[in-house]
Structures are given as C-alpha cells and as structure tokens.
Design a protein around this motif. Structure first.
Motif, PDB file in Angstrom:
ATOM      1  N   TRP A  56       1.435  -1.050  -0.082  1.00  0.00           N
ATOM      2  CA  TRP A  56       0.064   0.153  -0.233  1.00  0.00           C
ATOM      3  C   TRP A  56       1.140   0.970  -0.001  1.00  0.00           C
ATOM      4  CZ3 TRP A  56      -4.988  -0.598  -0.616  1.00  0.00           C
ATOM      5  CH2 TRP A  56      -5.542  -2.050   0.203  1.00  0.00           C
ATOM      6  N   VAL A  57       0.590   2.309  -0.460  1.00  0.00           N
ATOM      7  CA  VAL A  57       1.022   3.494  -0.414  1.00  0.00           C
ATOM      8  C   VAL A  57       0.097   4.682  -0.462  1.00  0.00           C
ATOM      9  CG1 VAL A  57       3.288   2.895  -2.018  1.00  0.00           C
ATOM     10  CG2 VAL A  57       0.909   3.494  -3.606  1.00  0.00           C
ATOM     11  N   PHE A 113      -3.435   0.031  -3.493  1.00  0.00           N
ATOM     12  CA  PHE A 113      -2.642  -1.068  -3.582  1.00  0.00           C
ATOM     13  C   PHE A 113      -1.522  -1.104  -4.809  1.00  0.00           C
ATOM     14  CE2 PHE A 113      -2.543  -5.833  -3.684  1.00  0.00           C
ATOM     15  CZ  PHE A 113      -2.319  -5.866  -2.035  1.00  0.00           C
ATOM     16  N   ILE A 114      -0.716  -1.576  -4.470  1.00  0.00           N
ATOM     17  CA  ILE A 114       0.808  -1.189  -5.732  1.00  0.00           C
ATOM     18  C   ILE A 114       1.307  -2.855  -5.914  1.00  0.00           C
ATOM     19  CG2 ILE A 114       0.868   1.198  -5.997  1.00  0.00           C
ATOM     20  CD1 ILE A 114       3.919   0.298  -4.646  1.00  0.00           C
ATOM     21  N   ASP A 115       0.905  -2.814  -6.690  1.00  0.00           N
ATOM     22  CA  ASP A 115       2.423  -4.359  -7.518  1.00  0.00           C
ATOM     23  C   ASP A 115       3.674  -3.706  -6.889  1.00  0.00           C
ATOM     24  OD1 ASP A 115       5.098  -5.350  -9.421  1.00  0.00           O
ATOM     25  OD2 ASP A 115       2.632  -6.652 -10.571  1.00  0.00           O
ATOM     26  N   LEU A 120       2.946   0.437 -10.304  1.00  0.00           N
ATOM     27  CA  LEU A 120       1.651   0.684  -9.750  1.00  0.00           C
ATOM     28  C   LEU A 120       0.461   0.606  -9.628  1.00  0.00           C
ATOM     29  CD1 LEU A 120       2.787   0.796 -14.233  1.00  0.00           C
ATOM     30  CD2 LEU A 120       2.570   2.844 -12.545  1.00  0.00           C
ATOM     31  N   PRO A 121       0.223   0.982  -9.695  1.00  0.00           N
ATOM     32  CA  PRO A 121      -1.797   0.135  -8.999  1.00  0.00           C
ATOM     33  C   PRO A 121      -2.428  -0.434  -9.563  1.00  0.00           C
ATOM     34  CG  PRO A 121      -1.981   2.720  -9.040  1.00  0.00           C
ATOM     35  CD  PRO A 121      -0.612   2.321 -10.088  1.00  0.00           C
ATOM     36  N   MET A 122      -2.624  -1.909  -8.775  1.00  0.00           N
ATOM     37  CA  MET A 122      -2.891  -2.884  -9.316  1.00  0.00           C
ATOM     38  C   MET A 122      -4.026  -3.282  -7.788  1.00  0.00           C
ATOM     39  SD  MET A 122      -0.185  -5.489  -7.080  1.00  0.00           S
ATOM     40  CE  MET A 122      -1.580  -6.814  -7.109  1.00  0.00           C
TER      41      MET A 122
END
Length: 151
Positions: A56-57, A113-115, A120-122
């Motif tokens: 998470w960011v 939520f990121i990869d 990048l967002p996923m």
C-alpha cells in the motif's frame, strides 16, 4: 477479526514541539504506525506483502485537529477501513484523550494498492480484501461509542 483497531499510548517527550504540544507530523507518524499494526493484526505484516509482491502507498491524508495534545497525555488511537475500491482503500482514524474523554483529531487516508515490481496500482488481491473488514458509516458511531465507553 478486529474491525476497529485500538492502540493506547502516552505522548512521549520527542513528540512535543516548541509550542509545547504535539507536533502535527507526529499525527501522521502515528497514523502510519497504527495502520501497519492493524494490518499485521489482521494477518498482513509487511513480510507477507513483500512475499506477495504488493503493498500500500498513500495517496492523500486529511487531518482535522480539534484539540491540542500535550506531554504525557493518555491517547487512544482508533483506526478502521471505511471503504474498499478496486485498487484503493479509505482508512479512518480517531485520536481520543482518555483523561477528559475528548476527541483530539479525526483523520482519513486514501491508500492505493500497488505492484512492488512496477510501482503501479493493481487490483487489491482477494486474500487482502477478505482480511480487512469494512466499517460502514452507519456502524461507525455505535462501534466507536462501544470502544470508547469501555476504556
């Protein structure tokens, strides 16, 4: 499963600024720390995110400061997930001073939520989504009253 996570602490000397109250940056630090603690409590410590190659960011924070906190104040910090989308989530926070039963601040964070490989967002993994109960707005007040009334 912990819908609303509670963390109790006493304001330490290093959190106090030149005006003799808690510096605003401390609220952000506490918000991040309690979000990680809640995630860990729900079975998602940072190591598990790393293993799954996701995390998470923060996209944004909103904090409404209502009253000052000072050295040695007993604080209860509550946090909960207020909403989950396809790739993002909203988390809320309530800072409460136990000694006089006053709300010090309310806050909200938009998490994405990121990869971890691409950054990048996923889409939020189903296993993550299933682990984080959402506290609907209609339930929020009653659950907070129950938690704070039992402090």
């Amino acid at each position: 499963m912990t819908r609303i996570y509670r963390h109790r602490f006493t304001v330490p000397p290093e959190s106090i600024d030149m005006l003799k109250h808690v510096n605003n940056i401390e609220y952000l630090r506490w918000m991040q720390d309690v979000a990680i603690a809640h995630s860990t409590d729900l079975g998602w410590p940072m190591e598990r995110y790393f293993k799954e190659r996701c995390s998470w960011v923060i996209r944004s924070h909103f904090i409404e400061y209502l009253r000052s906190a000072v050295l040695h104040d007993p604080i209860t910090l509550l946090t909960w997930v207020a909403g989950v989308g396809e790739r993002s989530s909203t988390r809320k926070y309530l800072f409460w001073r136990e000694s006089d039963r006053q709300v010090l601040a309310r806050a909200e964070t938009a998490w994405v939520f990121i990869d971890l490989k691409s950054g990048l967002p996923m889409p939020i993994l189903d296993s993550v989504r299933a682990s984080f109960p959402v506290v609907e707005e209609d339930d929020e007040a009653a659950e907070l009253d129950a938690l704070l009334g039992s402090s």
